[in-house]
Design an enzyme around this catalytic site. Structure first.
Site, PDB file in Angstrom:
ATOM      1  N   GLY A 152       0.845  -1.326  -0.066  1.00  0.00           N
ATOM      2  CA  GLY A 152       0.093  -0.107   0.130  1.00  0.00           C
ATOM      3  C   GLY A 152       0.781   1.039   0.032  1.00  0.00           C
ATOM      4  O   GLY A 152       0.402   2.418  -0.260  1.00  0.00           O
TER       5      GLY A 152
ATOM      6  N   ASP B 187       3.032   4.190  -1.444  1.00  0.00           N
ATOM      7  CA  ASP B 187       3.213   4.833  -2.578  1.00  0.00           C
ATOM      8  C   ASP B 187       4.548   4.972  -3.017  1.00  0.00           C
ATOM      9  O   ASP B 187       4.758   4.659  -4.153  1.00  0.00           O
ATOM     10  CB  ASP B 187       2.390   6.202  -2.775  1.00  0.00           C
ATOM     11  CG  ASP B 187       0.947   6.047  -2.479  1.00  0.00           C
ATOM     12  OD1 ASP B 187       0.398   4.945  -2.682  1.00  0.00           O
ATOM     13  OD2 ASP B 187       0.333   6.800  -1.783  1.00  0.00           O
TER      14      ASP B 187
ATOM     15  N   HIS C 102      16.173  11.895 -13.327  1.00  0.00           N
ATOM     16  CA  HIS C 102      15.251  10.620 -12.990  1.00  0.00           C
ATOM     17  C   HIS C 102      14.830  10.772 -11.806  1.00  0.00           C
ATOM     18  O   HIS C 102      15.295  11.243 -10.898  1.00  0.00           O
ATOM     19  CB  HIS C 102      16.344   9.389 -13.174  1.00  0.00           C
ATOM     20  CG  HIS C 102      16.384   8.983 -14.567  1.00  0.00           C
ATOM     21  ND1 HIS C 102      17.518   8.395 -15.122  1.00  0.00           N
ATOM     22  CD2 HIS C 102      15.671   9.119 -15.794  1.00  0.00           C
ATOM     23  CE1 HIS C 102      17.477   8.017 -16.394  1.00  0.00           C
ATOM     24  NE2 HIS C 102      16.217   8.623 -16.838  1.00  0.00           N
TER      25      HIS C 102
ATOM     26  N   HIS D 247      16.399  10.143  -8.401  1.00  0.00           N
ATOM     27  CA  HIS D 247      17.696  11.020  -8.079  1.00  0.00           C
ATOM     28  C   HIS D 247      16.907  12.497  -7.582  1.00  0.00           C
ATOM     29  O   HIS D 247      17.609  13.296  -6.942  1.00  0.00           O
ATOM     30  CB  HIS D 247      18.710  11.397  -9.250  1.00  0.00           C
ATOM     31  CG  HIS D 247      19.536  10.130  -9.318  1.00  0.00           C
ATOM     32  ND1 HIS D 247      20.741   9.934  -8.780  1.00  0.00           N
ATOM     33  CD2 HIS D 247      19.320   8.891 -10.063  1.00  0.00           C
ATOM     34  CE1 HIS D 247      21.363   8.716  -9.126  1.00  0.00           C
ATOM     35  NE2 HIS D 247      20.383   8.094  -9.859  1.00  0.00           N
TER      36      HIS D 247
ATOM     37  N   HIS E 151      24.255   8.924 -20.238  1.00  0.00           N
ATOM     38  CA  HIS E 151      23.311   8.104 -19.451  1.00  0.00           C
ATOM     39  C   HIS E 151      21.894   8.189 -20.252  1.00  0.00           C
ATOM     40  O   HIS E 151      21.804   8.815 -21.296  1.00  0.00           O
ATOM     41  CB  HIS E 151      23.125   8.492 -18.152  1.00  0.00           C
ATOM     42  CG  HIS E 151      22.237   8.005 -17.162  1.00  0.00           C
ATOM     43  ND1 HIS E 151      22.214   6.583 -16.955  1.00  0.00           N
ATOM     44  CD2 HIS E 151      21.237   8.468 -16.259  1.00  0.00           C
ATOM     45  CE1 HIS E 151      21.274   6.339 -16.115  1.00  0.00           C
ATOM     46  NE2 HIS E 151      20.739   7.173 -15.491  1.00  0.00           N
TER      47      HIS E 151
ATOM     48  N   ASP F 297      28.776   4.638  -9.681  1.00  0.00           N
ATOM     49  CA  ASP F 297      27.365   3.729 -10.215  1.00  0.00           C
ATOM     50  C   ASP F 297      27.937   2.394  -9.926  1.00  0.00           C
ATOM     51  O   ASP F 297      28.619   2.179 -10.598  1.00  0.00           O
ATOM     52  CB  ASP F 297      27.227   4.172 -11.251  1.00  0.00           C
ATOM     53  CG  ASP F 297      25.925   3.696 -11.903  1.00  0.00           C
ATOM     54  OD1 ASP F 297      25.094   2.831 -11.226  1.00  0.00           O
ATOM     55  OD2 ASP F 297      25.518   4.003 -13.078  1.00  0.00           O
TER      56      ASP F 297
ATOM     57  N   HIS G  28      16.712  -2.560 -26.988  1.00  0.00           N
ATOM     58  CA  HIS G  28      17.065  -1.451 -25.871  1.00  0.00           C
ATOM     59  C   HIS G  28      18.401  -1.701 -25.221  1.00  0.00           C
ATOM     60  O   HIS G  28      19.105  -3.116 -25.259  1.00  0.00           O
ATOM     61  CB  HIS G  28      15.996  -1.991 -24.421  1.00  0.00           C
ATOM     62  CG  HIS G  28      16.163  -1.031 -23.361  1.00  0.00           C
ATOM     63  ND1 HIS G  28      16.213   0.088 -23.352  1.00  0.00           N
ATOM     64  CD2 HIS G  28      16.931  -1.349 -22.037  1.00  0.00           C
ATOM     65  CE1 HIS G  28      16.358   0.739 -22.226  1.00  0.00           C
ATOM     66  NE2 HIS G  28      16.520  -0.167 -21.396  1.00  0.00           N
TER      67      HIS G  28
ATOM     68  N   GLY H 195      21.408   2.095 -19.437  1.00  0.00           N
ATOM     69  CA  GLY H 195      21.946   3.258 -19.168  1.00  0.00           C
ATOM     70  C   GLY H 195      23.230   3.305 -18.234  1.00  0.00           C
ATOM     71  O   GLY H 195      23.828   4.239 -17.589  1.00  0.00           O
ATOM     72  N   HIS H 196      23.733   1.978 -17.796  1.00  0.00           N
ATOM     73  CA  HIS H 196      24.619   2.139 -16.713  1.00  0.00           C
ATOM     74  C   HIS H 196      25.870   1.224 -17.073  1.00  0.00           C
ATOM     75  O   HIS H 196      25.982   0.254 -18.141  1.00  0.00           O
ATOM     76  CB  HIS H 196      23.946   1.231 -15.491  1.00  0.00           C
ATOM     77  CG  HIS H 196      22.926   2.045 -14.637  1.00  0.00           C
ATOM     78  ND1 HIS H 196      23.141   3.172 -13.774  1.00  0.00           N
ATOM     79  CD2 HIS H 196      21.762   1.939 -14.879  1.00  0.00           C
ATOM     80  CE1 HIS H 196      22.116   3.453 -13.570  1.00  0.00           C
ATOM     81  NE2 HIS H 196      20.987   3.124 -14.242  1.00  0.00           N
TER      82      HIS H 196
END
Lengths: 551, 551
Positions: A46, A48, A73, A76, A139, A193, A362, A365-366
């Site tokens: 429950g 969010d 993003h 962040h 990125h 990262d 696809h 991005g890392h």
């Protein structure tokens, strides 16, 4: 605490994916990098969203000089609206990031009075003893940056989210030269990262995806519908480029995709020749072979445009045989079931579906391991802290760093709340600050706790049974048969025999209705007796709530 | 229905992973292949397991001649105890499968009277008009087989779960020669495993894992703990072989692993030289460098031995620096969070953890695309039905079949309950039978329905609020303030202001306490008013239950 020490304090993002926030502290000065949110894990029923714990900031009022945002993003910048309710300090970010957070703060009516500053890569910002310079990184969103943070003890590099991409779509490389300069100077601390620290080799270039998308548009005779992340502007650009190449029109659907495309065009981050983007009417009049649709919903979000198409209830688009749907994204862990449910439903409607398992549509991005090694090689940091990842990613990344030159013992696997203290001589984990999960649920911030979540888990497994007994306040006797109702347990109301026996158990627990006792004691006795009885009968353990009405 | 037609009726396993069960019907004769269970998906809250829907069997009493089991995995045999409560027909399987189901039926006290028959590959069993022959396949459990089913219209091949493995560990190859013979004869219908129909290339051989495990044991100086599936006997054999090679002792832990190892040794499926397997006492006296532990828990099951080790509460084994844990399994979709939580916790305890993302220590038991093409090439079936997979796997597999020679239109993507009718001339989907999810929850079989699951989902998200009003039965007036309690919603009891206002809302909904109305109407009015109020105040939607006590 040594006053001449630099303290590194992660408030989120280390030990989980999301809610990235890192503090750097020296003397009376503090800066923060990113203020992100995290989407709830399965057991956070429950909830969010989850935000960083600001307790340490509250305990040190007036110390925070500025916030620096690496990119736009949600993991962040998404907790900024909650941060701004309590703190108002200057926030620095690049142009697109600034555009995105303005939209967000405006929605929350927090834009007025916010001190938002746009900076360029290379520009230096002073914040207390710190001097902060943004440098570009590749990125999955334009204008992503890492930070070079000059401290009294030497430069600290924070990579933000990055990969190396020698052929990026929007011409944004990871600035290897700037990093090499810092390395030559002597890098005190690298924070990098860790998301793909498990992944061998290199992450492929965005360009590969562009070629794959173009091939699909060239070789498909029907309508093509492409779903991706709304923030992945470069992917949207690639779709538009491929559409132009093949003479197709582009229709954009999904609220956040429409908003982001508009914002990116306005700020000059997206180029579409006149007449390529079309509205609903023109889309309806375009033959399928001349149409591409760009949509949200690549993660199977329940109310997204793609999910509505898959369920056959999108307002403008009805999926049929001849359509090709391209999922240009990977399912983020936790979303797999929802994503694949959409794939299945789209197949059921007769469409062809291209997704990551069967096509090369696809890239992530890392940075993968070989890229991470290059960054280590360029910076040769004295100390290393892996950031942005679950615990195992951090461990694996720390080992990688030690394998390519970080002195043994100088790679620190921190988790949220750990305090790493670095002085002229050495570094050590010197303590902890509060860094709990802070849950946002509806309008409530932080009021959902483990106890409440345990109750929700209990309710979700076996439902609830409510018992009401009315007793005479003088004699403590039942003045009518107990009333029992249930939800999510079983069809108790339809099982007269079990219901009768349950009433009998309750009556018996009351001492046959002729016993006087404390109400709290009565309630506990009823609960225990009925719980046991129901478990014996059904092997289910509903939550039993008892109310005694004294008349 | 044409009486000279063959009918293929999947009761489970097509459109989901698990609960495999396929019916073949011709005239008055019916046989079933497998009676499996499925583990609940995320939204099946509180459900223990899911079994096939036996309605069609109930509607056709006396027609089912026999059940054939391809292998002993739960998704192929796990629903037998529920099947045996209603039906008693002969069951045919190979030796290890028979051993596994005897254990299971015995636990359920259903062994007595069960007609269990052990068959050898190549042996032919008659069941009505059908003649059924088992053939060996390579899969992740010994004694796995496919079936050649001779029908009046020609031979049908059911692969069961399989891959091609030219260097299997326990010498069980997929019998390509037997398949080629059926192909030469003319195969009417092929039903083949679609689990990895998305996967390009070939699935690697089990032998690779053996080499990887041996390397780990050779190169590790500490204790090694290896987690895998309890039914993956060949993997256990590989661990024992590697232990013998490196002079290590083997300690087995985890209930199902202990049971399966004992059973497999008894039946001759597992070879361990005397003195290699050790008990607790001897394990404690063995230096870490001379020890291997084999354990359950590769899927992060909450009460499994590995999860207990990761949480620091295993009875005999305390994880420490120097230990190496090997997860020789992949996380089954849905289990990722639990698996990676264990990995993180084991790292936190100082251990080294080798798992699929970073090492090559598991191979899958299902055929990839190139293997599937070989099977198509050997059998060249007239009709094709992809089995064992989610809908997208079936679609992708059907396309693969058409791309290598199945005539267009002759590959049928069925889902549970579809009836495929094949006669001399053609094949077509001719109807549907009942094939719902049947949920097992505690002792209840089939009593949990969508309605109950929706209630559980509602309760899990925002909890429950219970309102009790006591009214005078003459006047309908409230005789005391309403009582309100909650669980999983928020700390309502600790928020006196909101609680007061809620009581006011309830009182107002009752018409200020001076109004007479129907109780059902009163309850609905209270519920609606309070739900709206709480949503406006908190943006949460707890389930509101109202009880009116008439005094």
């Amino acid at each position: 605490m040594t006053t001449s020490a630099l303290r590194i304090i992660p408030l989120g993002g280390l030990g989980e994916i999301g809610r990235n926030m890192m503090l750097l502290e020296y003397g009376d000065d503090m800066i923060a990098v990113d203020v992100g949110l995290m989407f709830p894990e399965e057991e956070m029923l429950g909830v969010d969203l989850v935000i960083p714990d600001f307790t340490y900031l509250r305990e040190n009022p007036g110390k925070l000089r500025a916030v620096f945002l690496t990119h736009g993003h949600e993991d962040h910048v998404g907790a900024l609206p909650y941060f701004f309710r309590e703190f108002n300090v200057p926030v620095y970010s690049t142009k697109l990031t600034d555009g995105l957070i303005r939209v967000k703060l405006n929605e929350h009516r927090l834009l007025q009075g916010a001190q938002l500053h746009v900076v360029e890569p290379g520009e230096v910002t002073k914040a207390g003893v710190f001097e902060v310079e943004f440098f570009t990184v590749a990125h999955s969103i334009p204008d992503a940056c890492g930070l070079i943070i000059r401290t009294p003890l030497g430069p600290v590099v924070h990579t933000g989210d990055f990969k190396l991409d020698h052929t990026p779509v929007m011409d944004q490389h990871t600035d290897l030269i700037r990093l090499a300069q810092v390395g030559a100077e002597g890098c005190l601390l690298l924070m990098a990262d860790s998301t793909y620290a498990e992944q061998e080799g290199y992450t492929p270039s965005e360009q590969l995806v562009g070629e794959a998308l173009r091939n699909i548009l060239v070789n498909t005779t029907g309508r093509v519908i492409i779903a991706t992340f709304a923030s992945l502007i470069s992917r949207v650009q690639q779709v538009i480029d491929a559409a132009v190449f093949t003479g197709r029109k582009v229709f954009v659907t999904g609220r956040s995709m429409i908003d982001n495309v508009a914002m990116a065009r306005e700020l000059g981050y997206l180029n579409a020749p006149d007449g390529v983007l079309v509205g609903v009417e023109q889309m309806r009049n375009t033959p399928p072979a001349k149409l591409v649709v760009i949509t949200t919903g690549s993660q199977g979000e329940p109310t997204s445009a793609l999910t509505r198409m898959a369920n056959g209830d999108h307002r403008h688009i009805t999926i049929a045989k001849g359509d090709t749907i391209v999922l240009s994204a990977t399912a983020i862990p936790g979303n797999e079931q929802a994503v694949y449910r959409n794939v299945d439903n789209l197949f059921r409607l007769g469409a062809d579906v291209l997704y990551n398992r069967v096509s090369n549509i696809h890239v992530r991005g890392h940075a993968s391991r070989e890229e991470l090694k290059i960054i280590q090689g360029l910076l040769q940091p004295e100390y290393f802290v892996p950031i942005h990842g679950e615990y195992r990613h951090l461990v694996v990344h720390a080992r990688l760093a030690e394998s390519v030159g970080v002195p043994e013992g100088n790679a620190f696997v921190l988790t949220d709340g750990d305090v790493l203290e670095i002085d002229e001589e050495a570094a050590q984990i010197s303590g902890r600050v509060s860094a709990s999960y802070v849950y946002v649920d509806g309008l409530g911030i932080g009021d959902v706790d483990q106890h409440l979540l345990r109750d929700r888990a209990h309710l979700s497994t076996d439902g609830v049974v409510v018992v009401i007994v009315a007793v005479d306040k003088q004699t403590g006797r039942l003045i009518r048969p107990p009333e029992i109702l249930s939800r999510g347990f079983m069809d108790l109301e339809g099982n007269e025999a079990l219901l009768d026996r349950s009433r009998g158990i309750v009556t018996k627990a009351l001492g046959g209705g002729s016993h006087i006792a404390e109400f709290s004691d009565i309630n506990a006795r009823i609960r225990d007796a009925l719980s046991k009885f129901l478990y014996d009968e059904t092997r289910r353990r509903p939550m039993v709530l008892t109310v005694t009405v004294e008349v």
